[in-house]
Design an enzyme around this catalytic site. Structure first.
Site, PDB file in Angstrom:
ATOM      1  N   GLU A 132      -4.588  -9.369   4.275  1.00  0.00           N
ATOM      2  CA  GLU A 132      -5.478  -8.978   5.374  1.00  0.00           C
ATOM      3  C   GLU A 132      -6.624  -9.957   5.591  1.00  0.00           C
ATOM      4  OE1 GLU A 132      -3.372  -5.118   4.504  1.00  0.00           O
ATOM      5  OE2 GLU A 132      -4.048  -6.866   3.365  1.00  0.00           O
ATOM      6  N   GLU A 167       0.820  -1.216   0.000  1.00  0.00           N
ATOM      7  CA  GLU A 167       0.000   0.000   0.000  1.00  0.00           C
ATOM      8  C   GLU A 167       0.851   1.262   0.000  1.00  0.00           C
ATOM      9  OE1 GLU A 167      -4.177  -1.218   1.897  1.00  0.00           O
ATOM     10  OE2 GLU A 167      -2.526  -1.336   3.327  1.00  0.00           O
TER      11      GLU A 167
END
Length: 271
Positions: free
Chosen positions: A145, A125
């Protein structure tokens, strides 16, 4: 190049070093594969804010010490923040993921990232929130995640689809699979792949090339690209005339003309 880190505390830290007009920003917790803690997020935001606020700095390079870019979040250290819906970054700073959170500033100057080894979750990210990414050929990427019962909230759900299309984004977001540098290049997550050990030199070379250009024009160009991506071509086009008028009246534009006439490299001041 070799950058010597400081000795980090147990919770890790962010080291900075200036080379000419480039700010090197180093992730420094190699004993824990650069797992992210709240102090590291705060220090990273402070480094990004320094880049934007210091007129002598023109480009940032984000890199990591040790064998890996990052194994991702140190979940025991950040879980309570997530449960409370809190950010580890104080309001008012430049938010490194750069997707326009309320109360945070957005970065204006370019950021180049050098990734290597393991680059999981927040590592992906952060690189997608930058502008140009150089990856070592030994990289292992995963947006995992969903394996931990949480969602990627650092920009992966936005930028994976933006760069690679919805299907490719879903493939990696929903399976939490591991993929390599070649796949990251195919998906346009990274712009160059180099032999392991050369990624920082390659990223710095790109940053120095950018730093040699006219700073006001670089910032304006970057922001117009972001405007086009986030708000559409018409919004970006609507800024063309006023932006060009402002840049054309700058000292750097005059220097650009002089250097062209005199057939020499330009010496830009950022004014």
């Amino acid at each position: 190049m070799t950058v010597t880190p400081t000795t980090p505390p147990a919770e890790g830290c962010i080291d900075t070093q200036v080379i000419d007009h480039v700010l090197l920003i180093g992730i420094n917790r190699p004993a824990k594969r650069n797992g992210w803690t709240p102090p590291m997020f705060r220090q990273l935001a402070e480094a990004y804010t320094r880049l934007d606020d210091d007129p002598t700095l023109r480009v940032g390079v984000l890199h990591a010490f040790g064998d890996h870019f990052t194994a991702g979040l140190d979940l025991p250290a950040v879980t309570e923040y997530m449960k409370r819906g809190e950010k580890a970054i104080p309001a008012g700073l430049v938010e490194p993921h750069d997707f326009g959170l309320p109360d945070y500033r957005r970065r204006t100057k370019p950021m180049v990232v050098a990734v290597k080894g393991i680059c999981f979750t927040v590592g992906i990210e952060l690189m997608l929130g930058a502008d140009i990414v150089v990856a070592a050929d030994n990289c292992r990427f995963s947006q995992m995640e969903v394996q931990r019962g949480i969602m990627a909230t650092g920009g992966a759900t936005l930028r994976m689809a933006e760069r690679a299309g919805v299907g490719n984004a879903m493939l990696h977001l929903l399976t939490a699979d591991e993929f390599d540098s070649a796949e990251a290049y195919r998906l346009h997550f990274v712009q160059k792949v180099v032999p392991a050990g050369q990624e920082l030199d390659a990223a710095l070379a790109i940053a120095q090339r950018i730093a040699a250009q006219a700073p006001l024009a670089v910032v304006a160009t970057r922001l117009n690209v972001i405007k086009a991506v986030e708000h559409g071509p018409l919004a970006a086009v609507s800024e063309f005339i006023e932006t060009q008028k402002r840049l054309s009246n700058s000292e750097d534009a005059a220097e650009g003309v002089r250097s062209f006439v005199e057939r020499r490299p330009a010496r830009f001041s950022g004014r």
